[in-house]
Write a protein that holds these residues in place. Structure first.
Motif, PDB file in Angstrom:
ATOM      1  N   ASP A 138       0.871  -1.183   0.000  1.00 47.99           N
ATOM      2  CA  ASP A 138       0.000   0.000   0.000  1.00 47.99           C
ATOM      3  C   ASP A 138       0.908   1.234   0.000  1.00 47.99           C
ATOM      4  O   ASP A 138       1.664   1.458   0.951  1.00 47.99           O
ATOM      5  CB  ASP A 138      -0.859  -0.043   1.275  1.00 47.99           C
ATOM      6  CG  ASP A 138      -1.802   1.151   1.362  1.00 47.99           C
ATOM      7  OD1 ASP A 138      -2.022   1.825   0.332  1.00 47.99           O
ATOM      8  OD2 ASP A 138      -2.313   1.405   2.476  1.00 47.99           O
ATOM      9  N   LEU A 139       0.850   2.004  -1.068  1.00 43.60           N
ATOM     10  CA  LEU A 139       1.764   3.143  -1.240  1.00 43.60           C
ATOM     11  C   LEU A 139       0.972   4.428  -1.453  1.00 43.60           C
ATOM     12  O   LEU A 139      -0.104   4.404  -2.071  1.00 43.60           O
ATOM     13  CB  LEU A 139       2.664   2.917  -2.466  1.00 43.60           C
ATOM     14  CG  LEU A 139       3.628   1.731  -2.396  1.00 43.60           C
ATOM     15  CD1 LEU A 139       4.145   1.363  -3.793  1.00 43.60           C
ATOM     16  CD2 LEU A 139       4.804   2.033  -1.469  1.00 43.60           C
ATOM     17  N   GLY A 140       1.492   5.529  -0.970  1.00 38.07           N
ATOM     18  CA  GLY A 140       0.823   6.825  -1.089  1.00 38.07           C
ATOM     19  C   GLY A 140       0.815   7.356  -2.508  1.00 38.07           C
ATOM     20  O   GLY A 140       1.537   6.852  -3.385  1.00 38.07           O
ATOM     21  N   PRO A 141       0.015   8.385  -2.751  1.00 34.97           N
ATOM     22  CA  PRO A 141      -0.090   8.980  -4.090  1.00 34.97           C
ATOM     23  C   PRO A 141       1.251   9.553  -4.541  1.00 34.97           C
ATOM     24  O   PRO A 141       2.027  10.040  -3.722  1.00 34.97           O
ATOM     25  CB  PRO A 141      -1.125  10.095  -3.908  1.00 34.97           C
ATOM     26  CG  PRO A 141      -1.187  10.364  -2.441  1.00 34.97           C
ATOM     27  CD  PRO A 141      -0.827   9.083  -1.761  1.00 34.97           C
ATOM     28  N   GLY A 142       1.511   9.487  -5.820  1.00 34.95           N
ATOM     29  CA  GLY A 142       2.784   9.977  -6.355  1.00 34.95           C
ATOM     30  C   GLY A 142       3.852   8.905  -6.207  1.00 34.95           C
ATOM     31  O   GLY A 142       4.416   8.439  -7.195  1.00 34.95           O
ATOM     32  N   ILE A 143       4.064   8.469  -4.983  1.00 39.61           N
ATOM     33  CA  ILE A 143       5.081   7.441  -4.731  1.00 39.61           C
ATOM     34  C   ILE A 143       4.706   6.140  -5.429  1.00 39.61           C
ATOM     35  O   ILE A 143       5.535   5.494  -6.076  1.00 39.61           O
ATOM     36  CB  ILE A 143       5.260   7.239  -3.210  1.00 39.61           C
ATOM     37  CG1 ILE A 143       5.873   8.517  -2.626  1.00 39.61           C
ATOM     38  CG2 ILE A 143       6.100   6.018  -2.905  1.00 39.61           C
ATOM     39  CD1 ILE A 143       5.972   8.542  -1.121  1.00 39.61           C
ATOM     40  N   SER A 144       3.428   5.758  -5.321  1.00 36.20           N
ATOM     41  CA  SER A 144       2.967   4.537  -5.965  1.00 36.20           C
ATOM     42  C   SER A 144       3.248   4.583  -7.468  1.00 36.20           C
ATOM     43  O   SER A 144       3.814   3.643  -8.036  1.00 36.20           O
ATOM     44  CB  SER A 144       1.468   4.377  -5.704  1.00 36.20           C
ATOM     45  OG  SER A 144       0.998   3.233  -6.368  1.00 36.20           O
ATOM     46  N   GLU A 145       2.896   5.681  -8.112  1.00 26.23           N
ATOM     47  CA  GLU A 145       3.114   5.807  -9.559  1.00 26.23           C
ATOM     48  C   GLU A 145       4.607   5.692  -9.889  1.00 26.23           C
ATOM     49  O   GLU A 145       4.993   4.998 -10.829  1.00 26.23           O
ATOM     50  CB  GLU A 145       2.598   7.166 -10.074  1.00 26.23           C
ATOM     51  CG  GLU A 145       1.079   7.308 -10.117  1.00 26.23           C
ATOM     52  CD  GLU A 145       0.442   7.594  -8.755  1.00 26.23           C
ATOM     53  OE1 GLU A 145       1.153   7.545  -7.706  1.00 26.23           O
ATOM     54  OE2 GLU A 145      -0.782   7.844  -8.711  1.00 26.23           O
ATOM     55  N   ARG A 146       5.433   6.379  -9.102  1.00 27.82           N
ATOM     56  CA  ARG A 146       6.870   6.331  -9.390  1.00 27.82           C
ATOM     57  C   ARG A 146       7.439   4.935  -9.213  1.00 27.82           C
ATOM     58  O   ARG A 146       8.264   4.486  -9.995  1.00 27.82           O
ATOM     59  CB  ARG A 146       7.622   7.299  -8.469  1.00 27.82           C
ATOM     60  CG  ARG A 146       7.575   8.733  -8.955  1.00 27.82           C
ATOM     61  CD  ARG A 146       8.627   9.589  -8.267  1.00 27.82           C
ATOM     62  NE  ARG A 146       8.295   9.882  -6.874  1.00 27.82           N
ATOM     63  CZ  ARG A 146       7.374  10.749  -6.491  1.00 27.82           C
ATOM     64  NH1 ARG A 146       6.666  11.421  -7.375  1.00 27.82           N
ATOM     65  NH2 ARG A 146       7.140  10.954  -5.214  1.00 27.82           N
ATOM     66  N   ILE A 147       6.982   4.250  -8.178  1.00 23.30           N
ATOM     67  CA  ILE A 147       7.523   2.907  -7.927  1.00 23.30           C
ATOM     68  C   ILE A 147       7.080   1.932  -9.014  1.00 23.30           C
ATOM     69  O   ILE A 147       7.893   1.154  -9.532  1.00 23.30           O
ATOM     70  CB  ILE A 147       7.141   2.441  -6.503  1.00 23.30           C
ATOM     71  CG1 ILE A 147       8.009   3.224  -5.499  1.00 23.30           C
ATOM     72  CG2 ILE A 147       7.305   0.925  -6.346  1.00 23.30           C
ATOM     73  CD1 ILE A 147       7.732   2.951  -4.036  1.00 23.30           C
ATOM     74  N   TRP A 148       5.834   2.017  -9.424  1.00 25.51           N
ATOM     75  CA  TRP A 148       5.395   1.094 -10.479  1.00 25.51           C
ATOM     76  C   TRP A 148       6.046   1.436 -11.815  1.00 25.51           C
ATOM     77  O   TRP A 148       6.324   0.540 -12.621  1.00 25.51           O
ATOM     78  CB  TRP A 148       3.868   1.024 -10.555  1.00 25.51           C
ATOM     79  CG  TRP A 148       3.356   0.191  -9.404  1.00 25.51           C
ATOM     80  CD1 TRP A 148       2.825   0.644  -8.247  1.00 25.51           C
ATOM     81  CD2 TRP A 148       3.412  -1.235  -9.293  1.00 25.51           C
ATOM     82  NE1 TRP A 148       2.526  -0.407  -7.399  1.00 25.51           N
ATOM     83  CE2 TRP A 148       2.886  -1.583  -8.028  1.00 25.51           C
ATOM     84  CE3 TRP A 148       3.858  -2.276 -10.133  1.00 25.51           C
ATOM     85  CZ2 TRP A 148       2.788  -2.903  -7.577  1.00 25.51           C
ATOM     86  CZ3 TRP A 148       3.758  -3.587  -9.693  1.00 25.51           C
ATOM     87  CH2 TRP A 148       3.226  -3.892  -8.429  1.00 25.51           C
ATOM     88  N   GLU A 149       6.321   2.705 -12.041  1.00 23.55           N
ATOM     89  CA  GLU A 149       7.058   3.079 -13.254  1.00 23.55           C
ATOM     90  C   GLU A 149       8.471   2.483 -13.203  1.00 23.55           C
ATOM     91  O   GLU A 149       8.987   1.966 -14.197  1.00 23.55           O
ATOM     92  CB  GLU A 149       7.134   4.610 -13.372  1.00 23.55           C
ATOM     93  CG  GLU A 149       7.683   5.075 -14.712  1.00 23.55           C
ATOM     94  CD  GLU A 149       7.897   6.592 -14.753  1.00 23.55           C
ATOM     95  OE1 GLU A 149       7.573   7.274 -13.750  1.00 23.55           O
ATOM     96  OE2 GLU A 149       8.397   7.075 -15.791  1.00 23.55           O
ATOM     97  N   ALA A 150       9.074   2.534 -12.026  1.00 20.88           N
ATOM     98  CA  ALA A 150      10.416   1.956 -11.867  1.00 20.88           C
ATOM     99  C   ALA A 150      10.392   0.460 -12.172  1.00 20.88           C
ATOM    100  O   ALA A 150      11.293  -0.066 -12.843  1.00 20.88           O
ATOM    101  CB  ALA A 150      10.936   2.209 -10.455  1.00 20.88           C
ATOM    102  N   ILE A 151       9.351  -0.224 -11.699  1.00 20.40           N
ATOM    103  CA  ILE A 151       9.275  -1.678 -11.892  1.00 20.40           C
ATOM    104  C   ILE A 151       9.235  -2.040 -13.374  1.00 20.40           C
ATOM    105  O   ILE A 151       9.688  -3.107 -13.783  1.00 20.40           O
ATOM    106  CB  ILE A 151       8.009  -2.249 -11.169  1.00 20.40           C
ATOM    107  CG1 ILE A 151       8.011  -1.909  -9.680  1.00 20.40           C
ATOM    108  CG2 ILE A 151       7.858  -3.756 -11.381  1.00 20.40           C
ATOM    109  CD1 ILE A 151       9.197  -2.394  -8.920  1.00 20.40           C
TER     110      ILE A 151
END
Lengths: 434, 434
Positions: free
Chosen positions: A300-313
């Motif tokens: 469960d990740l906060g807004p902004g961070i979630s998008e960046r992490i999934w983009e990294a993946i």
């Protein structure tokens, strides 16, 4: 002279006792929850991470070094999830309150470490800086923050974010303490401060500032002049266009140039390209470190961070080799610009801390400018200090100085000697609301 | 949980006090006269050097780190002139007496540091190792000596010999102290010893030994088996021909192969070539460091050392680039041989310490073999420990273990855990004069 009973082993006998007083005795500190402390779970800013990881079995060497020097640790501080933000807003553990501007973000990812120092809860704190995670919260919370040359302070026992950028950094209100921590962690010898032999002012970088750039540059210049008792001659202070310099000397950046020329009016294309190369390599290394965990746990990740992490993946190895070439070219270019005793002054960030809960899209201009500036030390591996310059319009102002890789001692000594003249100039500037 | 008064900065509050007891409290040490100690001239083994240099204005960080950890320094030790020897004979300051074999050389260049430990004048000592200057005197004086991975311990405040090989190393009689110094200087976290997952035995290297190689390998194997409670299976212990391995994986060594095939019967051609590349680069870096001083002062230098130094002064940059290629190729080859938890066992030197004042020409076979072995860690930058294995024919015996660059903690932990089984095996071997 040697005697028979010494087996001829000694040139000279003398006694050097251990120091009576440990160098950090009496100081308190806190550590970002990314450092291993024996017996405690390293939480990495996210409850799913904490839940799926056991307690650390040993303490990170950087923390041990500070403890062994006599400082007392009083706890672990809140950080952005997986260190993937420069904002400091954590939806799980709450956003630490910025003591300088309570309606503004504290900056991250070392948010709690910066706030604990700024609020005078501790004398200093340890954080980490990959893309700006010490430099930004220091600027936002009105304190000193130091990002050392890459690779010099051990990152053993520190949860990695992206190794080729990860550094252990620290915060203090007082540059004497900032310097003392540096001498300890960087194992620096005592040496007298050295006059910088060149001070590079990239005018284009200061044009990114949303406040009057004179508010920053005048305080800095006047303090330097007071310190050295001279008006710096033209051969020392050099105004340059850093964007053009980088564009000429780092040819591999062409692979990261944004052809659309969007946002052209407020950015420096070559530095935007530099930050693109930094962020790509950061995503790639992050994925190699944590991709499996993210995919299996789906945290469960906060807004902004979630998008960046999934983009990294989703990052592939495309252009990764070019990122390494960019680093080598930039390192060489900036080394010849600064040499051993030059400093580069830049704004740490393009302006004051954004309001809490500003939408990510509204921050875009700020972020483009911020990463353009942050990637200079990030990619080159140079050391950078954030220096607080008081308040303008009731919001904290900061400037950064960079020195070449390995010139950490020179930079820290300079900052310590600047303290007194700087305080005076800040007082003058604040009194004029200038 | 966070309260208002902590600004939400903390994840968790707790108190970690500085350690009650400093890690090296009560221990005494000495430092080679190559380390700066504030207020003392760093003599570099030669009176002309001492005469032409002022007192040091600060203390080397490695020495400070040890002092700050609670140890007491009792003096500076004799060394070979300009660190340019592995013999330990100093015509100006006298040759420190080898406590294990008074009619033999103590080994150098960190001669006095090794002797001070072996003679129980101090608990540990600091030396430096460029080409073998810790490993060799440790072997000759029957004590432990550690050469860390290159570039990890700060060499600031240490007079340079040849930077791309220079390391700060240390000596101890007890591997627990050896390990403790390592934890401090290398900023290592505490961790449990890890079983090596491969033990590489290069049979060709052991054939260089002038004493029965079983005296060395059997003591080592039996101790490892006792320690881990297993007879190591074939997939762990691998006998290889290191000369062939290096020959295949380090193609640029062909530029250093001695086509005359002189001395073929007792050497390993690829390792002799490796040592040639090491010695060339060492001469080149030495010249850049000290050429001007030597040419202007024309120092009084002892036999052997004088010839080597003047040969260094005449070195050109021919083949220097190939030396760097050799290093990269060897580093990669040995990294894939050992990986994180492999060890390579080799003789430290080809045999017992030579007699005092042996003529250089008579030592040639010994030196060719010694540098073949010493250049493995020297060129790769890997860490290497010298382990004393008791006496054979009234002369000290030693073996070395190497681990990959950065695996210093693994190697030091292994050596500490081997101590008890090793003592037992040495006792058995000595009692059989085997």
């Amino acid at each position: 002279m040697a005697t028979l009973s010494d087996f001829g082993a000694f040139m000279e006998r003398f006694i050097l006792h251990p120091p009576q007083q440990l160098p950090l005795k009496g100081l308190t500190f806190a550590v970002k929850d990314i450092f291993d402390v024996e017996g405690y779970v390293t939480g990495f800013g996210n409850p799913d991470w904490a839940r799926t990881h056991g307690a650390a079995v040993s303490t990170a060497p950087a923390v041990l070094a500070v403890l062994n020097a006599g400082a007392t640790c009083v706890g672990k501080t809140v950080m952005d999830e997986m260190a993937y933000s420069i904002n400091g807003e954590n939806k799980h553990y709450g956003t630490p309150t910025n003591p300088c501007a309570p309606d503004r973000v504290p900056g991250g990812s070392s948010s709690g470490s910066a706030v604990a120092v700024s609020a005078e809860l501790v004398d200093f704190s340890l954080g980490t800086d990959t893309g700006g995670s010490v430099r930004v919260p220091a600027a936002f919370c009105g304190i000193y923050g130091f990002r050392p040359s890459h690779g010099i302070v051990s990152t053993t026992g520190v949860t990695p974010m992206a190794q080729s950028f990860d550094t252990v950094g620290w915060f203090a209100r007082d540059p004497i303490i900032l310097n003392r921590i540096g001498h300890l962690l960087l194992q620096l010898p005592d040496m007298d401060p050295v006059h910088p032999n060149r001070i590079i002012i990239p005018d284009d970088c200061f044009q990114l500032l949303s406040i009057p750039s004179d508010r920053v540059t005048q305080v800095l210049f006047k303090s330097l002049e007071k310190l050295f008792g001279v008006v710096f001659p033209g051969e020392v202070v050099k105004h340059i266009n850093l964007g053009d310099y980088v564009n000429d000397r780092v040819p591999s950046l062409k692979h990261f140039m944004d052809k659309s020329n969007e946002q052209k009016e407020y950015n420096i294309p070559s530095l935007v390209a530099l930050s693109s190369s930094m962020r790509l390599l950061q995503r790639y290394e992050f994925k190699n470190n944590h991709g499996d965990w993210v995919l299996s746990i789906k945290p469960d990740l906060g807004p902004g961070i979630s998008e960046r992490i999934w983009e990294a993946i989703r990052t592939t190895d495309e252009k990764i080799n070019i990122c390494h070439t960019v680093r080598n070219e930039l390192h060489a270019a900036l080394t010849s610009l600064l040499e051993d005793f030059g400093i580069l002054a830049i704004p740490t960030v393009p302006g004051p801390p954004p309001k809490l809960q500003t939408e990510a899209t509204k921050l875009e201009t700020f972020r483009v400018g911020a990463f353009s500036l942050l990637s200079i030390a990030g990619v080159s591996g140079f050391c950078q200090v954030t220096i607080p310059l008081g308040m303008y319009d009731n919001l904290p102002v900061a400037v950064s100085l960079l020195a070449k890789h390995g010139s950490d001692g020179f930079l820290l000594n300079l900052v310590e000697s600047l303290y007194v003249p700087l305080k005076e100039q800040i007082k003058i500037a604040e009194s004029m609301n200038y």
